[in-house]
Design an enzyme around this catalytic site. Sequence first.
Site, PDB file in Angstrom:
ATOM      1  N   CYS A   1      39.378  31.920  42.955  1.00  0.00           N
ATOM      2  CA  CYS A   1      39.760  30.702  42.234  1.00  0.00           C
ATOM      3  C   CYS A   1      41.103  30.140  42.642  1.00  0.00           C
ATOM      4  O   CYS A   1      41.450  29.034  42.256  1.00  0.00           O
ATOM      5  CB  CYS A   1      39.805  31.003  40.743  1.00  0.00           C
ATOM      6  SG  CYS A   1      41.010  32.277  40.407  1.00  0.00           S
TER       7      CYS A   1
ATOM      8  N   CYS B   1      38.786  38.083  37.637  1.00  0.00           N
ATOM      9  CA  CYS B   1      40.125  37.735  37.163  1.00  0.00           C
ATOM     10  C   CYS B   1      40.984  38.990  36.984  1.00  0.00           C
ATOM     11  O   CYS B   1      42.194  38.942  37.182  1.00  0.00           O
ATOM     12  CB  CYS B   1      40.050  36.994  35.842  1.00  0.00           C
ATOM     13  SG  CYS B   1      38.911  35.600  35.874  1.00  0.00           S
TER      14      CYS B   1
HETATM   15 FE1  FES Z   1      41.219  32.601  38.351  1.00  0.00          FE
HETATM   16 FE2  FES Z   1      40.422  33.877  36.253  1.00  0.00          FE
HETATM   17  S1  FES Z   1      39.609  32.035  36.997  1.00  0.00           S
HETATM   18  S2  FES Z   1      41.890  34.502  37.682  1.00  0.00           S
END
Ligand code: FES
Length: 133
Positions: free
Chosen positions: A34, A103
């Site tokens: 992400c 995450c």
């Molecule tokens: Fe990036 Fe959780 S969406 S660390």
Amino acid sequence: MMYSEKVMEHFMNPRNVGEIEDADGVGQVGNPVCGDIMTIYIKVKDDVITDIKFKTFGCGAAIATSSMVTELVKGKTIEEALTITNRDVAEELEGLPPLKMHCSLLAEEGLKAAIEDYKKKQERKIRDSRIQG
Ligand code: FES
């Protein structure tokens, strides 16, 4: 609800947020999934992590796991800290939704990067003292 109460609690009141100016080790990692970023600072005395702080630019799960890892690690030896995995952190938080497991990697990898940095600095100190001595 998607998140456990413990995740929500650590997200709303994260522990050990901030920086340590004279840190003995600093680790910064990014999550390739992400793009979120986390930095961890550690103070080490006699092989024990005496203080730890973090800054995370990331989602709620990243902040909750960062907060939890700092709690798990404070007072532990370097060796003990290195055995902590992202699964341990997630378990301590009473689980994460499967989509959010990635995450928790920031917490594990940030900690490992900070320890790595600490070790490198230690080696450098030893080397320098030999040159000077
Ligand atoms: Fe990036 Fe959780 S969406 S660390």
